[in-house]
Scaffold this motif. Structure first.
Motif, PDB file in Angstrom:
ATOM      1  N   PHE A 345       0.854  -1.202   0.000  1.00  0.00           N
ATOM      2  CA  PHE A 345       0.000   0.000   0.000  1.00  0.00           C
ATOM      3  C   PHE A 345       0.886   1.248   0.000  1.00  0.00           C
ATOM      4  CE2 PHE A 345      -2.429  -3.486   1.730  1.00  0.00           C
ATOM      5  CZ  PHE A 345      -3.620  -3.391   1.024  1.00  0.00           C
ATOM      6  N   PRO A 346       0.356   2.380  -0.469  1.00  0.00           N
ATOM      7  CA  PRO A 346       1.241   3.532  -0.716  1.00  0.00           C
ATOM      8  C   PRO A 346       1.694   4.327   0.505  1.00  0.00           C
ATOM      9  CG  PRO A 346      -1.008   4.076  -1.338  1.00  0.00           C
ATOM     10  CD  PRO A 346      -1.020   2.637  -0.943  1.00  0.00           C
ATOM     11  N   VAL A 347       1.073   4.110   1.678  1.00  0.00           N
ATOM     12  CA  VAL A 347       1.388   5.001   2.808  1.00  0.00           C
ATOM     13  C   VAL A 347       2.856   4.920   3.232  1.00  0.00           C
ATOM     14  CG1 VAL A 347       0.888   5.405   5.255  1.00  0.00           C
ATOM     15  CG2 VAL A 347      -0.977   5.277   3.612  1.00  0.00           C
ATOM     16  N   GLU A 348       3.436   3.726   3.151  1.00  0.00           N
ATOM     17  CA  GLU A 348       4.861   3.635   3.537  1.00  0.00           C
ATOM     18  C   GLU A 348       5.730   4.420   2.543  1.00  0.00           C
ATOM     19  OE1 GLU A 348       7.562   1.569   2.095  1.00  0.00           O
ATOM     20  OE2 GLU A 348       6.311   1.235   0.332  1.00  0.00           O
ATOM     21  N   ARG A 349       5.288   4.522   1.289  1.00  0.00           N
ATOM     22  CA  ARG A 349       6.036   5.351   0.318  1.00  0.00           C
ATOM     23  C   ARG A 349       5.916   6.825   0.699  1.00  0.00           C
ATOM     24  NH1 ARG A 349       4.118   7.399  -4.703  1.00  0.00           N
ATOM     25  NH2 ARG A 349       2.508   5.794  -4.831  1.00  0.00           N
ATOM     26  N   TYR A 350       4.706   7.249   1.086  1.00  0.00           N
ATOM     27  CA  TYR A 350       4.545   8.648   1.508  1.00  0.00           C
ATOM     28  C   TYR A 350       5.464   8.934   2.708  1.00  0.00           C
ATOM     29  CZ  TYR A 350       0.099   8.060  -1.054  1.00  0.00           C
ATOM     30  OH  TYR A 350      -0.861   7.764  -1.986  1.00  0.00           O
ATOM     31  N   TYR A 351       5.516   7.963   3.601  1.00  0.00           N
ATOM     32  CA  TYR A 351       6.322   8.113   4.821  1.00  0.00           C
ATOM     33  C   TYR A 351       7.807   8.280   4.460  1.00  0.00           C
ATOM     34  CZ  TYR A 351       7.706   7.098   9.662  1.00  0.00           C
ATOM     35  OH  TYR A 351       8.215   7.165  10.935  1.00  0.00           O
ATOM     36  N   ARG A 352       8.279   7.429   3.545  1.00  0.00           N
ATOM     37  CA  ARG A 352       9.699   7.507   3.145  1.00  0.00           C
ATOM     38  C   ARG A 352       9.974   8.798   2.371  1.00  0.00           C
ATOM     39  NH1 ARG A 352      10.542   4.116  -0.669  1.00  0.00           N
ATOM     40  NH2 ARG A 352       8.621   2.921  -0.750  1.00  0.00           N
ATOM     41  N   ASP A 353       9.046   9.137   1.458  1.00  0.00           N
ATOM     42  CA  ASP A 353       9.260  10.340   0.645  1.00  0.00           C
ATOM     43  C   ASP A 353       9.144  11.616   1.483  1.00  0.00           C
ATOM     44  OD1 ASP A 353       9.632   8.682  -1.496  1.00  0.00           O
ATOM     45  OD2 ASP A 353       7.748   9.140  -2.504  1.00  0.00           O
ATOM     46  N   ALA A 354       8.246  11.612   2.475  1.00  0.00           N
ATOM     47  CA  ALA A 354       8.064  12.802   3.315  1.00  0.00           C
ATOM     48  C   ALA A 354       9.377  13.196   3.992  1.00  0.00           C
ATOM     49  CB  ALA A 354       6.986  12.551   4.370  1.00  0.00           C
ATOM     50  N   LYS A 355      10.137  12.202   4.408  1.00  0.00           N
ATOM     51  CA  LYS A 355      11.389  12.476   5.139  1.00  0.00           C
ATOM     52  C   LYS A 355      12.317  13.387   4.348  1.00  0.00           C
ATOM     53  CE  LYS A 355      11.073  11.109   9.062  1.00  0.00           C
ATOM     54  NZ  LYS A 355      11.098  12.215  10.030  1.00  0.00           N
ATOM     55  N   SER A 356      12.324  13.206   3.031  1.00  0.00           N
ATOM     56  CA  SER A 356      13.279  13.975   2.220  1.00  0.00           C
ATOM     57  C   SER A 356      13.040  15.485   2.374  1.00  0.00           C
ATOM     58  CB  SER A 356      13.174  13.576   0.743  1.00  0.00           C
ATOM     59  OG  SER A 356      11.964  14.055   0.186  1.00  0.00           O
ATOM     60  N   TYR A 357      11.787  15.862   2.627  1.00  0.00           N
ATOM     61  CA  TYR A 357      11.476  17.302   2.674  1.00  0.00           C
ATOM     62  C   TYR A 357      12.048  17.996   3.910  1.00  0.00           C
ATOM     63  CZ  TYR A 357       8.613  16.542  -1.409  1.00  0.00           C
ATOM     64  OH  TYR A 357       8.209  16.230  -2.674  1.00  0.00           O
ATOM     65  N   GLN A 358      12.387  17.208   4.929  1.00  0.00           N
ATOM     66  CA  GLN A 358      13.034  17.819   6.102  1.00  0.00           C
ATOM     67  C   GLN A 358      14.541  17.958   5.895  1.00  0.00           C
ATOM     68  OE1 GLN A 358      11.532  14.933   8.924  1.00  0.00           O
ATOM     69  NE2 GLN A 358      10.189  16.463   9.856  1.00  0.00           N
ATOM     70  N   ILE A 359      15.027  17.412   4.767  1.00  0.00           N
ATOM     71  CA  ILE A 359      16.471  17.387   4.517  1.00  0.00           C
ATOM     72  C   ILE A 359      16.871  18.277   3.342  1.00  0.00           C
ATOM     73  CG2 ILE A 359      18.415  15.876   3.898  1.00  0.00           C
ATOM     74  CD1 ILE A 359      16.685  13.548   5.188  1.00  0.00           C
ATOM     75  N   VAL A 360      16.147  18.141   2.214  1.00  0.00           N
ATOM     76  CA  VAL A 360      16.582  18.819   0.985  1.00  0.00           C
ATOM     77  C   VAL A 360      16.342  20.331   1.022  1.00  0.00           C
ATOM     78  CG1 VAL A 360      16.281  16.810  -0.520  1.00  0.00           C
ATOM     79  CG2 VAL A 360      14.369  18.398  -0.199  1.00  0.00           C
ATOM     80  N   GLU A 361      17.093  21.014   0.167  1.00  0.00           N
ATOM     81  CA  GLU A 361      16.896  22.447  -0.089  1.00  0.00           C
ATOM     82  C   GLU A 361      16.930  23.290   1.174  1.00  0.00           C
ATOM     83  OE1 GLU A 361      16.440  24.138  -2.904  1.00  0.00           O
ATOM     84  OE2 GLU A 361      16.481  22.481  -4.297  1.00  0.00           O
ATOM     85  N   GLY A 362      17.847  22.922   2.077  1.00  0.00           N
ATOM     86  CA  GLY A 362      17.898  23.568   3.382  1.00  0.00           C
ATOM     87  C   GLY A 362      17.006  22.762   4.308  1.00  0.00           C
TER      88      GLY A 362
END
Ligand code: GRA
Length: 384
Positions: A345-362
């Motif tokens: 199911f897609p929620v674990e993908r959202y969970y993994r992808d969400a993490k990147s936003y706390q790291i990238v582009e500052g």
């Protein structure tokens, strides 16, 4: 204050939504599992004009503006966050050349990025220079009509596949950040080695290490003057940060939608799980955080469209949206339980992808630093 989107913007958003749902969503789980780079979809997004919203028609764009970019990006990220990165890799270099390039450079580099013919990137980060951009070590030494780059870049989105994009290097290391310069690189030139890196999420956005051994860039490809690189880089990050903020909105929305649909479908202890107040608490917080973030991101985009300073507002929007995406992905995981944790199911993908936003582009901490230091008078965030 007008909270209505224009008819034109609604049409653009609907076009992006339809494209995302028809062309990206059906294969998103498979593409994520197989870590496919979808060059075909990158090209199609170019054909639809998704990379040209901040670019005038003269250079192949449509001039619809920053808010249009935000709307498109959210729709794409909602179905597959990694495909949102592809947008940023095209618009980052295109906008920077538009802002700092000569007329000749604009004509040469921008149309290919806007159409998706050129696969773009921006190479800033290094092994010892992440948040601290000025700590980079890559040097560019002039040799005749060329510069020769030595050093390397790490965690570069599109690194394995890029054909043309930005790279920042020191032309005078003795001067600290004032000795940095910006270049547009043709990545097929000699002296480059690439390595693909593995990550937890954003699997369809290939991430790479670039190693330079006298990597050749024509001197004619330098943007601005020698020494302008740090300011160009800070300017560029302010634009590309907005794209990340919009992407985080998409992930927050996707996670919320999955959680709400499950709340109304799943029954335990004789009632729909949405009827339990603890789940209502999560749903309410998801909605409130996401909507607050969206208004902040729209404000930053609106300021950019008015050509008003917006670095501070972009940092506030990016921070809030990244945190909203992570809150929502975490809450969705709690609500869906094993179905959230399952890779079916897609929620674990959202969970993994969400993490990147706390790291990238500052990182979130860098955004907080920018916000707090501006408020306390230690550093001015907004620049003309
Ligand atoms: O006094 P001066 O003339 O030397 O100028 C200073 C300052 O006025 C100098 O730079 C100037 N400056 C700016 N000029 C124009 C600073 N900010 C700006 C600006 N926004 N516009 C030095 O300033 P400083 O404040 O002393 O710099 P610093 O402390 O070295 O760094 C500042 C800061 C921490 C904000 C910066 O390094 C930064 O933004 N770091 C975060 C790095 C980052 O965002 N990296 C992203 C990498 S790319 C990426 O993540 C790709 C993701 C792709 C995707 O997912 O889409």
């Amino acid at each position: 204050m007008d909270f209505e989107l224009s008819e034109e913007l609604i049409a653009v958003r609907d076009l992006a939504r339809e494209f995302a749902e028809k062309e990206i969503a059906p294969t998103a789980p498979k593409d994520d599992k197989e870590k496919n780079f979808r060059g075909d979809l990158v090209k199609k997004m170019g054909e639809l004009g998704f990379y040209g919203t901040m670019i005038p028609e003269t250079y192949g764009g449509n001039g619809l503006g920053f808010l249009a970019m935000v709307l498109i990006t959210e729709e794409i990220a909602r179905v597959h966050s990694a495909m949102r990165v592809a947008i940023n890799m095209q618009i980052g270099p295109a906008l920077t050349v538009l802002q700092f390039g000569s007329e000749e450079q604009k004509k040469k580099f921008i149309p290919g990025l806007v159409s998706g013919e050129t696969i773009g990137c921006f190479a800033i980060t290094e092994a010892d220079a992440g948040s601290d951009v000025a700590a980079m070590r890559t040097t560019a030494t002039q040799s005749g009509d060329d510069y020769l780059l030595s050093g390397g870049k790490l965690w570069i989105s599109n690194g394995p596949v890029t054909t043309g994009g930005l790279v920042y290097a020191y032309t005078d290391k003795a001067q600290k950040h004032r000795g940095m310069s910006a270049f547009f690189a043709d990545w097929s030139a000699p002296g480059l080695a690439r390595k693909t890196l593995e990550t937890m999420g954003a699997h369809c956005s290939p991430l790479g290490e670039l190693t330079f051994d006298n990597f050749r860039i024509p001197a004619a490809n330098r943007l601005g003057n020698e020494g302008d690189g740090f300011k160009i880089c800070m300017w560029q990050l302010n634009q590309t940060r907005l794209n990340c903020a919009a992407g985080a909105l998409g992930v927050a929305r996707a996670a919320k939608e999955a959680a709400m649909s499950y709340c109304n479908q799943r029954a335990q202890f004789g009632q729909k799980i949405g009827e339990f107040q603890m789940n209502q608490d999560l749903i309410a917080q998801m909605i409130a955080h996401e909507e607050a973030a969206r208004l902040l991101v729209y404000r930053a985009a609106w300021l950019a469209d008015q050509k008003k300073p917006n670095n501070l507002e972009t940092s506030i929007g990016k921070y809030t949206a990244a945190e909203a995406a992570n809150f929502a992905a975490d809450a969705a995981m709690k609500i869906l339980g094993a179905y959230g944790y399952s890779t079916e199911f897609p929620v674990e993908r959202y969970y993994r992808d969400a993490k990147s936003y706390q790291i990238v582009e500052g990182s979130s901490n860098i955004q907080k630093m920018i916000i707090a230091q501006d408020a306390l008078g230690y550093r001015k965030a907004n620049r003309a």
